[in-house]
Every structure is written in C-alpha cells, then in structure tokens.
Design an enzyme around this catalytic site. Structure first.
Site, short mmCIF file in Angstrom:
data_model
loop_
_atom_site.label_atom_id
_atom_site.label_comp_id
_atom_site.label_asym_id
_atom_site.label_seq_id
_atom_site.Cartn_x
_atom_site.Cartn_y
_atom_site.Cartn_z
N ASP A 167 0.84 -1.20 0.00
CA ASP A 167 0.00 0.00 0.00
C ASP A 167 0.88 1.25 0.00
OD1 ASP A 167 -1.95 -1.78 0.23
OD2 ASP A 167 -2.78 -1.03 2.13
N PHE A 168 1.98 1.15 0.72
CA PHE A 168 2.87 2.31 0.85
C PHE A 168 3.43 2.71 -0.52
CE2 PHE A 168 7.13 4.09 2.07
CZ PHE A 168 6.64 5.28 2.55
N GLU A 169 3.89 1.70 -1.26
CA GLU A 169 4.43 2.00 -2.60
C GLU A 169 3.33 2.56 -3.49
OE1 GLU A 169 7.26 -1.32 -4.13
OE2 GLU A 169 5.81 -2.13 -2.72
N PHE A 170 2.14 1.96 -3.37
CA PHE A 170 1.02 2.44 -4.17
C PHE A 170 0.74 3.90 -3.85
CE2 PHE A 170 -3.42 3.35 -4.96
CZ PHE A 170 -3.65 2.75 -6.19
N SER B 123 -13.54 6.72 -1.04
CA SER B 123 -12.32 6.23 -0.40
C SER B 123 -11.88 7.31 0.61
CB SER B 123 -11.31 6.04 -1.52
OG SER B 123 -10.08 5.75 -1.00
N LEU B 124 -10.73 7.16 1.20
CA LEU B 124 -10.24 8.18 2.14
C LEU B 124 -8.92 8.74 1.66
CD1 LEU B 124 -10.78 6.46 5.62
CD2 LEU B 124 -12.02 8.42 4.73
N GLU C 292 -10.55 6.17 15.04
CA GLU C 292 -10.93 4.77 14.90
C GLU C 292 -9.79 3.96 14.29
OE1 GLU C 292 -14.47 4.76 12.49
OE2 GLU C 292 -15.37 6.37 13.68
N LYS D 162 -8.28 1.57 11.52
CA LYS D 162 -8.56 1.34 10.12
C LYS D 162 -8.42 -0.17 9.90
CE LYS D 162 -7.27 3.13 5.55
NZ LYS D 162 -7.63 1.91 4.88
N ASP E 194 -8.23 -3.62 8.14
CA ASP E 194 -7.70 -3.96 6.82
C ASP E 194 -8.48 -5.14 6.24
OD1 ASP E 194 -6.21 -3.76 4.61
OD2 ASP E 194 -4.39 -4.63 5.45
N ARG F 57 -17.93 -2.36 -2.58
CA ARG F 57 -17.76 -0.99 -3.03
C ARG F 57 -17.85 -0.89 -4.55
NH1 ARG F 57 -12.69 2.81 -1.59
NH2 ARG F 57 -11.63 1.51 -3.11
N TYR G 106 -18.91 1.05 10.46
CA TYR G 106 -18.39 2.33 10.96
C TYR G 106 -18.97 3.57 10.31
CZ TYR G 106 -15.35 0.98 7.08
OH TYR G 106 -14.87 0.55 5.88
N LYS H 174 -12.30 11.07 11.92
CA LYS H 174 -13.50 11.64 11.29
C LYS H 174 -14.02 12.79 12.14
CE LYS H 174 -14.92 7.05 9.94
NZ LYS H 174 -15.70 5.89 10.32
N LYS I 183 -1.85 6.25 7.82
CA LYS I 183 -1.48 4.86 7.56
C LYS I 183 -0.15 4.53 8.21
CE LYS I 183 -2.88 3.53 3.31
NZ LYS I 183 -3.45 2.78 2.34
N CYS J 217 16.30 -15.66 -23.21
CA CYS J 217 15.74 -16.44 -22.09
C CYS J 217 16.88 -17.10 -21.33
CB CYS J 217 14.79 -17.49 -22.63
SG CYS J 217 14.23 -18.62 -21.34
N CYS K 88 16.49 -21.09 -21.99
CA CYS K 88 16.66 -21.76 -23.27
C CYS K 88 17.34 -20.89 -24.33
CB CYS K 88 15.32 -22.26 -23.79
SG CYS K 88 14.22 -20.94 -24.29
N CYS L 207 9.40 -15.42 -22.63
CA CYS L 207 10.14 -16.28 -23.54
C CYS L 207 9.10 -16.92 -24.45
CB CYS L 207 10.89 -17.36 -22.75
SG CYS L 207 11.43 -18.69 -23.81
N CYS M 166 11.12 -24.55 -24.13
CA CYS M 166 11.81 -24.03 -22.95
C CYS M 166 11.48 -24.94 -21.75
CB CYS M 166 11.30 -22.60 -22.71
SG CYS M 166 12.07 -21.78 -21.34
S1 IVH Z 1 -14.74 5.54 6.97
C1 IVH Z 1 -16.41 7.95 3.34
N1 IVH Z 1 -13.71 4.11 8.90
O1 IVH Z 1 -10.57 2.24 4.56
C2 IVH Z 1 -15.46 7.30 4.22
N2 IVH Z 1 -13.18 3.51 6.66
O2 IVH Z 1 -8.82 3.52 2.58
C3 IVH Z 1 -15.93 6.02 4.70
N3 IVH Z 1 -11.76 1.51 6.46
O3 IVH Z 1 -12.93 2.71 2.00
C4 IVH Z 1 -14.86 5.21 5.29
N4 IVH Z 1 -11.59 1.10 8.62
O4 IVH Z 1 -12.99 0.48 3.36
C5 IVH Z 1 -13.80 4.29 7.57
N5 IVH Z 1 -12.89 2.91 10.71
C6 IVH Z 1 -13.00 3.08 9.40
C7 IVH Z 1 -12.35 2.22 8.49
C8 IVH Z 1 -12.46 2.47 7.11
C9 IVH Z 1 -11.26 0.69 7.40
C10 IVH Z 1 -11.56 1.35 5.00
C11 IVH Z 1 -12.77 1.63 4.14
C12 IVH Z 1 -12.35 2.78 3.26
C13 IVH Z 1 -10.88 2.58 3.23
C14 IVH Z 1 -10.16 3.81 2.79
#
Ligand code: IVH
Length: 674
Positions: free
Chosen positions: A37-40, A90-91, A120, A122, A124, A143, A232, A295, A319, A413, A416, A431, A437
C-alpha cells in the site's frame, strides 16, 4: 519534486496512470497485489503532484479521480451489480503526524465552530455496504467502482456477526451502514494451512483472503472461512443523530457489530496521542489494521465540509508505514515462470526484517526496475508488503556507490536462450519458446495436473523427475506412461505407480471446461475457461470461432482473444489437442444427464440470468431438457435472455441493443409447455 520538463512529465504521468490502474486491478479484482500500500500511495502522490504542476495533463480518467474498482470483468462471476444510493468513497491518507495535524488545522478554518474527532482503527479488509429496511437486511453490496457494487448478500448472510434482523427500538425505517469485512489472523492461518494441504496457492494476507472469500460462488464454502465484520458509517435520509459516535452507539444497540476501540478526541494533540498509542497496541490485536481513521464527529460539520470526487473532506486516514530494512543489492537473477514470464529477483546482503532474514526480493518487471532506477550496489529499502515474498520499494540515492551500474535486463531467455519478447500492453517480458523451454514445459505439466485442472495425483517433484528422465515432453505423453517405466524411477513402488496411473485414467472424465483450463492457454483462467466452454460447447466450435465472436463474450477482451487464436494457430498445440482427444479426454460439454423432456427449445440458445423460483442450475437443466443450449453471455446467437429477478443489467442492455428477446420465468414455462 525536482524540476521536470513538460515532455518528461507527460510521459511520467502516462506511466504512473498505467501502473496505478494495473495495481488497482491486482488489488481489488485479482486480490493479489504486487506492491505494498505504501508504494502504491507513493506512486499516487507523485501522480497527484505532477497533475497539480501540469494541469493540462490532468484528465478525468486519472486514477487520482476515481476509486479502484472491485467489480469483476462482467460475466466472469455471477454477481448482480446494483447502483449505490450514495457514492461509496475512499479516504485521503497520510503517513506523517505533521500532515495529520495540518489536516485538522486546515479543516478547523473552514468549519463554523470547533470540531471534535472520532478516532478509529482502520480495519484492513474489504468494504461492504449493508441496507436495512424495516429492521431487515435488504442487501449487501461491495464498493465496486464506487457508484455500483456487486450484490454479495447470499455470502454476507453467512457471516455470524451480521444480523439479518435488527433488535431494539428507534430503528430508522431505512438506512445504510458501511463497514469492513475482515478475516481475523486465526481464521487466515487456518485457511492458508488448508490451502497448503491441498497444494493450492496461499492468500498473501488477510485482506486478500477476506475479499476473495466474499466473492466465492458457493456460500457454503464461504461459511467455513470465519469472516467477521465491523461497521463504521451510517447513511440515510433524515436520520435522528447529531454526531457520528451517537449513530454508531445506536447501531450497536440494534445488534450491529461496531468497533470497541474508537475514541473521541477534543484536539489535534489527542488525535496524535491516539495514533501513537495504536501504532504499538495494534500489534497485539487479533486482526489486521493498516492505520487510523480520523472523522469529524459532528454531522452538521461533516455536511459543511462536504466531499471531493474521491473522498470526504471530513475524514482522513493515517497509515502505518510497513517495516523496512536497508541493505545492498548484490545482483539480479532472472527467473522464468511457467507461462514464460520473466521475473527479476534481487539478491541482497542478508538483513533481518520483521522476524526473518531476507536474502531475496522480487523486482517484478523491467518497468518496476526503471521506476526504482535501481543499480547494482545500491542500498535498497526492502519491505514485506502485502505479499509473502519481500520486495524492494526504494533506493537510497545518497549511498549510491560511484561504480554502481544498471543491471542488464537479458535479451535472451536465461533457460533456453530464445530472444525475449514483450507485448505492448504487458509489463512482463516473455520467452516465446513455449514448446521448447524446459521451465515452461514443466510448468505446463504442473498446471495441467493441478486440482482445478485435470486433478492428477502428483506433485511438482514427480513432473521434474518424469521430465528429467525424458518420459514427458508433450501433455499427451502422460497418457502413454506405463507401470514398467515408472518402476524404473527412483522411489517408485507398485502402489504409487498404480495410484498415479489410475489417477491419470480418471482424468479422462474431467469435464470439458476444466480440460480447456488445463491446456494452459495464456490469460485463460478457470472462470474464463468455464465461460468459453459454456458458450461454445466444444473445443471444435471454439477453435473455429472468429475473433469477433470471441470478443462478444463478456469478459473476453483483445488480449485473451489474441491469446486463444494464437494458441490454436500453433501446429504443435493442435497436435497436442488431437492426441489428448484420441486419449479420450472430454473435448465437449457432456450432454446433460437429464432425460429429454421435449424439443421445444431445439436450436435455441438461452442465457439464464438473475434469480428464479428455482435455482439457476435447475433452470439451466430445464433448458437442456427441452433441447436448448445454455450460454453464459448474450451475443448475436442468443435466442432468449431468460431474465429473473435482479437480472444482470449489462446482459439486459446488450440484449436490447442486439434485439435479443427477453423472457420472464413465466414466459419460459409457457414456451416449454408448448
Ligand atoms: S470511513 C467515506 N472508517 O478504509 C469514508 N473507513 O482507505 C468512509 N476503512 O474505503 C470510510 N476502517 O474500506 C472508515 N474505521 C474506518 C475504516 C475504514 C477501514 C476502510 C474503508 C475505506 C478505506 C479507505
């Protein structure tokens, strides 16, 4: 960011966009990420910066403007797609305390009064959206692409902690509640141990295991997976809450699973203290977390702040950085995979990382090496990201030795000696000598005998042994092996030879779809093979198919169509297929065991989609029993689209555009009753 010319920026933006889309697909659809995720996030943030500096190259189709999609290629898996009532966003995220503090400070300048924060964990896992009406679960959607999701209700009802009926009082008439489906570590380890026993590829991490399990076709299988859920975020019209935490407390009182680890922070300092506390404590949790979510707790302030196209302005994620080690790169090996793909693998000065000593790391492909600008002798950052094999995520340029040289990506290759090729749309070099091969030949056998293909009882070592002794070269050679030959080999006895030969004999009754998968046509996985088998019914029909017809099948794009055509253009492949046919392998869908009830559907091709009063399988059996043919996708050759409840919208659209007659369950019964 260092100065960059306009042309270079344009090129870099194109490369980053392509790479990010590929990683989105690996992550959300294939559940098999190849970068952390970090590289992304680093690549994403570089793209964001470049698009800000060069707005003329910032296009609406950029991955900075939309969330990654988990929707499967239409038709590959049978989930009905349903639009989200509210977009599923997403966030935004950060990896630094400073940026987190900045986020809160900036936000407080916009709001009409001081905000408090819900802090809160997060979780995974994979996002889910549940809709409850009159206290009952109506459906559960993934989603998807943010605007529509896959309806995975039939799987979600098997998650013990998700109630289908709510209890308690003051339950709103209708609301949505969103959260995360995750797999606790214990269930994850159990699942991977089972997979290892069956010789299957393990899941790289609990997140992939959770989202892979959620999309299983068989709800019974998914029941065993031990998934859990935490919710959540509540949404709805005129809900009676003034704060987010109040809404979550109410949800808990209705029996919905919510987090017990959330806290309200009154200030930025308290937010940072929560982050610090959980950066350590999370290591003792029984499930995976990848950060903290902050939030704004007051719902009116959330409304004031609003959202961007991709994420709310009232929330962000901090993160956790994955653990890293810094070590010199000694050399690069180039490995040949079973389909001929070349993977560069780094040899490193051994270094401890998260409990093990790392000596090798994947570099994926030439693009990745160029993206990292990696040189032999460089000090490189190694990480155990989402996957089992660690990888190199960066180079410490300040420690680059003067004589550091670019690694030589091979032209030939390493196995081969054939000149390597690379297709325009693909990241990997290949290849092309698939029939000569050694690694590829052995790989083809290993795939052919695997459980989901011909299910022949043997392991990689047996294939190595048979290959090394010159007993197998072409797939058909397996079918002429004799007991005498096997008994001349080291370690073989009467019993093992008998079992092996018996299992080879049994493979002759493996259904056509699996035989097609077993052939190992590049890019044709298990699901695609099933679709092709049900569309064409036989190998002959598939081999004769024009490219245009292949492209009409949902889920088959240019790359797959080309791959199928070039497979059957190869004279050696044709010979193999014929020899396998001579040996009695199933090269067509077997006529259904159901006795023929009538010929009322003779010559008709029917696509069955949606839910009926009987199961879809029973419906398909009825089609065949009345002389019809089933097909997985709507094309010019379709006679009827038999549409049940929640029939696939793509299929409906295609039927309308091609003028295919859409019939209901009742109309179907009238036809077969004459
Ligand atoms: S709130 C509109 N709360 O993290 C925002 N998301 O990278 C709604 N996730 O898409 C998301 N724990 O799938 C929220 N406590 C938490 C979470 C959480 C994991 C996920 C969620 C979100 C993604 C974003």
């Amino acid at each position: 960011m260092a100065k960059i010319s306009k042309t270079a920026a344009k090129e870099r933006i194109e490369l980053l966009k392509k790479e990010l889309e590929r990683h989105n697909h690996n992550y959300y659809v294939l559940n098999s990420p190849t970068i952390s995720d970090f590289e992304f996030d680093l690549l994403m943030s570089e793209l964001q910066t470049l698009e800000k500096i060069f707005p003329e190259f910032a296009m609406a189709d950029s991955p900075t403007q939309h969330v990654g999609s988990d929707l499967n290629a239409a038709g590959t898996l049978e989930f009905v797609q349903i639009p989200h009532r509210y977009p599923m966003l997403s966030l935004s995220n950060t990896y630094s305390h400073e940026e987190m503090a900045e986020f809160c400070n900036r936000l407080e300048k916009t709001t009409s009064r001081k905000a408090t924060y819900s802090c809160e964990l997060k979780f995974d896992g994979t996002a889910i959206c549940l809709t409850y009406r009159k206290g009952k679960l109506v459906h559960a959607l993934t989603r998807g692409d943010g605007t529509k999701g896959d309806d995975v209700s039939r799987n979600v009802v098997n998650i013990r902690t998700i109630p289908t009926v709510l209890k308690g009082s003051d339950i709103p008439d209708e609301f949505e509640i969103r959260g995360e489906i995750y797999m606790p570590f214990e269930a994850f380890e159990r699942l991977n141990a089972e997979k290892a026993d069956k010789g299957e590829e393990p899941f790289a991490n609990p997140r992939n295991a959770a989202s892979g399990s959620l999309k299983l076709q068989n709800p019974e299988e998914m029941k065993e997976r031990g998934l859990d859920c935490v919710l959540y975020h509540i949404l709805g019209e005129n809900l009676p809450f003034t704060t987010h935490s109040e809404a979550i407390t109410a949800a808990r009182s209705w029996g919905l699973p919510t987090s017990e680890y959330s806290e309200i922070a009154q200030s930025v300092d308290e937010v940072l203290a929560y982050i610090e506390k959980w950066d350590t404590l999370r290591k003792g949790l029984p499930f995976a977390t990848d950060g903290i979510v902050i939030k704004v707790n007051e719902l009116d302030l959330q409304r004031q702040l609003g959202m961007t196209a991709k994420s709310p302005r009232w929330a962000t994620a901090y993160k956790f950085k994955p653990e890293q080690a810094l070590t010199p790169l000694l050399s690069v090996d180039y490995q040949v995979g079973r389909t001929g793909a070349i993977t560069p693998v780094a040899n490193l000065e051994p270094v401890p990382l998260s409990g093990t000593i790392v000596k090798r790391a994947s570099l994926h492909n030439l693009d990745q090496m160029q993206l990292l600008d990696i040189h032999i002798g460089d000090y490189v950052y190694v990480e155990k990201g989402g996957e089992i094999i660690p990888k190199i995520t960066g180079v410490e340029l300040s420690r680059r030795p003067a004589d550091a040289a670019l690694p030589d990506f091979p032209a030939l290759c390493p196995d081969c000696g054939t000149p390597l090729e690379r297709d325009e749309d693909e990241a990997k070099h290949y290849c092309p000598n698939s029939n000569g091969c050694p690694t590829q030949i052995k790989g083809r056998f290993i795939h052919f005998i695997s459980r989901k293909a011909m299910d022949i009882l043997a392991g990689d070592a047996t294939i190595e042994q048979l290959y090394d002794k010159g007993l197998i070269r072409k797939l058909q050679d397996l079918y002429s092996l004799t007991k005498e030959q096997l008994l001349t080999l080291e370690g073989w006895q009467e019993k093992s030879a008998d079992n092996f030969l018996q299992s080879i004999g049994k493979s002759k009754s493996v259904p056509f779809a699996r035989v097609l998968f077993a052939l190992g046509i590049r890019h044709i996985g298990e699901q695609n093979a099933k679709m092709l088998a049900s569309h064409y019914g036989s190998l002959d029909a598939l081999m004769d198919s024009p490219r245009e017809e292949l492209l009409q099948i949902d889920g088959i794009g240019d790359v797959m169509a080309d791959s199928i055509i070039s497979f059957f253009d190869d004279i050696e492949n044709l010979a193999t297929v014929e020899k396998l046919r001579d040996n009695g392998l199933q090269m067509a869908i077997e006529e259904s065991g159901t006795s023929r009830l009538s010929d009322r559907l003779a010559g008709a091709t029917v696509v069955v989609s949606g839910n009926f009063s009987i199961s879809r399988e029973e419906m398909k059996a009825l089609v065949e029993a009345h002389g019809g043919k089933n097909s997985g996708s709507v094309s010019g050759r379709t006679t009827y689209l038999l549409a049940g409840e929640k029939s696939g919208p793509e299929k409906m659209k295609k039927a309308a555009s091609l003028g295919v007659k859409v019939i209901s369950e009742d109309e179907f019964y009238s036809i077969i009753k004459g």
